[in-house]
Design a protein around this motif. Sequence first.
Motif, PDB file in Angstrom:
ATOM      1  N   ASP A   1       0.839  -1.188   0.000  1.00 19.85           N
ATOM      2  CA  ASP A   1       0.000   0.000   0.000  1.00 19.85           C
ATOM      3  C   ASP A   1       0.885   1.254   0.000  1.00 19.85           C
ATOM      4  O   ASP A   1       1.588   1.531   0.983  1.00 19.85           O
ATOM      5  CB  ASP A   1      -0.908  -0.009   1.232  1.00 19.85           C
ATOM      6  CG  ASP A   1      -1.919   1.127   1.221  1.00 19.85           C
ATOM      7  OD1 ASP A   1      -1.487   2.294   1.283  1.00 19.85           O
ATOM      8  OD2 ASP A   1      -3.134   0.848   1.152  1.00 19.85           O
ATOM      9  N   VAL A   2       0.843   2.005  -1.087  1.00 23.53           N
ATOM     10  CA  VAL A   2       1.731   3.168  -1.250  1.00 23.53           C
ATOM     11  C   VAL A   2       1.474   4.222  -0.186  1.00 23.53           C
ATOM     12  O   VAL A   2       2.414   4.818   0.354  1.00 23.53           O
ATOM     13  CB  VAL A   2       1.569   3.775  -2.666  1.00 23.53           C
ATOM     14  CG1 VAL A   2       2.380   5.068  -2.781  1.00 23.53           C
ATOM     15  CG2 VAL A   2       2.009   2.784  -3.727  1.00 23.53           C
ATOM     16  N   GLU A   3       0.224   4.455   0.152  1.00 28.79           N
ATOM     17  CA  GLU A   3      -0.096   5.473   1.147  1.00 28.79           C
ATOM     18  C   GLU A   3       0.413   5.059   2.526  1.00 28.79           C
ATOM     19  O   GLU A   3       0.936   5.887   3.280  1.00 28.79           O
ATOM     20  CB  GLU A   3      -1.612   5.713   1.195  1.00 28.79           C
ATOM     21  CG  GLU A   3      -2.051   6.811   2.149  1.00 28.79           C
ATOM     22  CD  GLU A   3      -1.437   8.166   1.844  1.00 28.79           C
ATOM     23  OE1 GLU A   3      -1.321   8.977   2.783  1.00 28.79           O
ATOM     24  OE2 GLU A   3      -1.084   8.421   0.676  1.00 28.79           O
ATOM     25  N   GLU A   4       0.289   3.787   2.856  1.00 26.69           N
ATOM     26  CA  GLU A   4       0.794   3.295   4.137  1.00 26.69           C
ATOM     27  C   GLU A   4       2.319   3.435   4.207  1.00 26.69           C
ATOM     28  O   GLU A   4       2.870   3.838   5.241  1.00 26.69           O
ATOM     29  CB  GLU A   4       0.393   1.827   4.338  1.00 26.69           C
ATOM     30  CG  GLU A   4       0.808   1.259   5.677  1.00 26.69           C
ATOM     31  CD  GLU A   4       0.294  -0.159   5.905  1.00 26.69           C
ATOM     32  OE1 GLU A   4       0.481  -0.672   7.018  1.00 26.69           O
ATOM     33  OE2 GLU A   4      -0.286  -0.734   4.964  1.00 26.69           O
ATOM     34  N   ILE A   5       2.980   3.116   3.110  1.00 25.03           N
ATOM     35  CA  ILE A   5       4.444   3.244   3.065  1.00 25.03           C
ATOM     36  C   ILE A   5       4.854   4.704   3.137  1.00 25.03           C
ATOM     37  O   ILE A   5       5.825   5.060   3.823  1.00 25.03           O
ATOM     38  CB  ILE A   5       4.999   2.580   1.789  1.00 25.03           C
ATOM     39  CG1 ILE A   5       4.737   1.067   1.831  1.00 25.03           C
ATOM     40  CG2 ILE A   5       6.487   2.863   1.632  1.00 25.03           C
ATOM     41  CD1 ILE A   5       5.009   0.355   0.529  1.00 25.03           C
TER      42      ILE A   5
ATOM     43  N   ASN B   1      12.386   4.555  -7.713  1.00 21.65           N
ATOM     44  CA  ASN B   1      12.114   3.602  -8.794  1.00 21.65           C
ATOM     45  C   ASN B   1      11.527   2.287  -8.290  1.00 21.65           C
ATOM     46  O   ASN B   1      10.797   1.607  -9.009  1.00 21.65           O
ATOM     47  CB  ASN B   1      13.406   3.303  -9.568  1.00 21.65           C
ATOM     48  CG  ASN B   1      13.899   4.510 -10.339  1.00 21.65           C
ATOM     49  OD1 ASN B   1      13.115   5.359 -10.760  1.00 21.65           O
ATOM     50  ND2 ASN B   1      15.203   4.606 -10.524  1.00 21.65           N
ATOM     51  N   GLU B   2      11.872   1.915  -7.058  1.00 24.08           N
ATOM     52  CA  GLU B   2      11.369   0.659  -6.491  1.00 24.08           C
ATOM     53  C   GLU B   2      11.264   0.785  -4.981  1.00 24.08           C
ATOM     54  O   GLU B   2      12.125   1.377  -4.336  1.00 24.08           O
ATOM     55  CB  GLU B   2      12.303  -0.503  -6.843  1.00 24.08           C
ATOM     56  CG  GLU B   2      11.815  -1.852  -6.321  1.00 24.08           C
ATOM     57  CD  GLU B   2      12.775  -2.998  -6.630  1.00 24.08           C
ATOM     58  OE1 GLU B   2      12.550  -4.118  -6.140  1.00 24.08           O
ATOM     59  OE2 GLU B   2      13.764  -2.762  -7.347  1.00 24.08           O
ATOM     60  N   ILE B   3      10.185   0.215  -4.438  1.00 22.57           N
ATOM     61  CA  ILE B   3       9.969   0.212  -2.989  1.00 22.57           C
ATOM     62  C   ILE B   3       9.784  -1.220  -2.518  1.00 22.57           C
ATOM     63  O   ILE B   3       9.017  -1.984  -3.106  1.00 22.57           O
ATOM     64  CB  ILE B   3       8.723   1.033  -2.604  1.00 22.57           C
ATOM     65  CG1 ILE B   3       8.866   2.479  -3.055  1.00 22.57           C
ATOM     66  CG2 ILE B   3       8.482   0.962  -1.092  1.00 22.57           C
ATOM     67  CD1 ILE B   3       7.598   3.297  -2.855  1.00 22.57           C
ATOM     68  N   GLN B   4      10.503  -1.571  -1.458  1.00 22.40           N
ATOM     69  CA  GLN B   4      10.335  -2.860  -0.803  1.00 22.40           C
ATOM     70  C   GLN B   4      10.008  -2.582   0.662  1.00 22.40           C
ATOM     71  O   GLN B   4      10.760  -1.890   1.342  1.00 22.40           O
ATOM     72  CB  GLN B   4      11.604  -3.704  -0.905  1.00 22.40           C
ATOM     73  CG  GLN B   4      12.019  -4.022  -2.335  1.00 22.40           C
ATOM     74  CD  GLN B   4      13.352  -4.746  -2.395  1.00 22.40           C
ATOM     75  OE1 GLN B   4      14.026  -4.929  -1.395  1.00 22.40           O
ATOM     76  NE2 GLN B   4      13.741  -5.157  -3.587  1.00 22.40           N
ATOM     77  N   ALA B   5       8.884  -3.113   1.132  1.00 20.77           N
ATOM     78  CA  ALA B   5       8.460  -2.851   2.504  1.00 20.77           C
ATOM     79  C   ALA B   5       8.103  -4.153   3.208  1.00 20.77           C
ATOM     80  O   ALA B   5       7.341  -4.964   2.674  1.00 20.77           O
ATOM     81  CB  ALA B   5       7.260  -1.904   2.518  1.00 20.77           C
ATOM     82  N   ALA B   6       8.662  -4.323   4.398  1.00 11.75           N
ATOM     83  CA  ALA B   6       8.395  -5.517   5.201  1.00 11.75           C
ATOM     84  C   ALA B   6       7.975  -5.111   6.607  1.00 11.75           C
ATOM     85  O   ALA B   6       8.703  -4.382   7.282  1.00 11.75           O
ATOM     86  CB  ALA B   6       9.633  -6.405   5.265  1.00 11.75           C
ATOM     87  N   TYR B   7       6.792  -5.569   7.011  1.00 17.76           N
ATOM     88  CA  TYR B   7       6.332  -5.394   8.385  1.00 17.76           C
ATOM     89  C   TYR B   7       6.200  -6.788   8.986  1.00 17.76           C
ATOM     90  O   TYR B   7       5.188  -7.473   8.794  1.00 17.76           O
ATOM     91  CB  TYR B   7       4.971  -4.698   8.436  1.00 17.76           C
ATOM     92  CG  TYR B   7       4.946  -3.263   7.978  1.00 17.76           C
ATOM     93  CD1 TYR B   7       6.077  -2.612   7.492  1.00 17.76           C
ATOM     94  CD2 TYR B   7       3.764  -2.527   8.035  1.00 17.76           C
ATOM     95  CE1 TYR B   7       6.032  -1.301   7.075  1.00 17.76           C
ATOM     96  CE2 TYR B   7       3.706  -1.210   7.627  1.00 17.76           C
ATOM     97  CZ  TYR B   7       4.843  -0.601   7.133  1.00 17.76           C
ATOM     98  OH  TYR B   7       4.783   0.704   6.706  1.00 17.76           O
TER      99      TYR B   7
END
Length: 206
Positions: free
Chosen positions: A11-15, A160-166
């Motif tokens: 979720d872009v907004e959450e990130i 250019n790239e997003i990686q998100a881990a919760y």
Amino acid sequence: MYIPKFYKVTDVEEIREFVQHHSFGTLVTTRKGRPIATHLPLQLVKEEEDYYITGHMAYGNPQWRTFEASEEILIMFQGPHSYISSSWYEQENVPTWNYQAVHIYGAAQILDEEELKQDLTKLMKKYEQHRADPVLWDKLSPSLLDKEIKGIVGFKVKVNEIQAAYKMSQNRSDTDYRNIIEQLRKEGNPDSSRMADEMEKRIEEL
């Protein structure tokens, strides 16, 4: 970043909110084959349809000179993290560690002086405007600003790239999950309490 499916966030907004809240990041490039990193206050801004990470570093820091030769730059943001004891589970298992992290990859470019001034104005406003006697750009003497700005280099990194881990025990049962929150609050340290807060926000998703 290795991200098991349970922990991947898209979720872009959450990130975006995460980066704005945990904006002291780590910028990583390479110089002569060796990784180098700088820890910096950063901002996430949107220009038309693109997102950028903006910031500045000391002119004497050689890392900014690696930007032109670097096809990609890595910027890391970290949220709360905490040890999770497996004694908090219903069934036997091994301990683990919960955390929140965002990695952003992109290409960097140097800001000109006017762009840097605009970025510094926004940065100071973000951290000063709520204070009783805020130190804002237009309140400082021009001679001081002219002197200080010569000692830094501004930059922006196109996202250019997003990686998100919760990683927040999403793979545990409802009973385990709630007990982990309870036990984290008993730990009595800020990181554990912050992780409990983040986990509690997601109870409705279980």
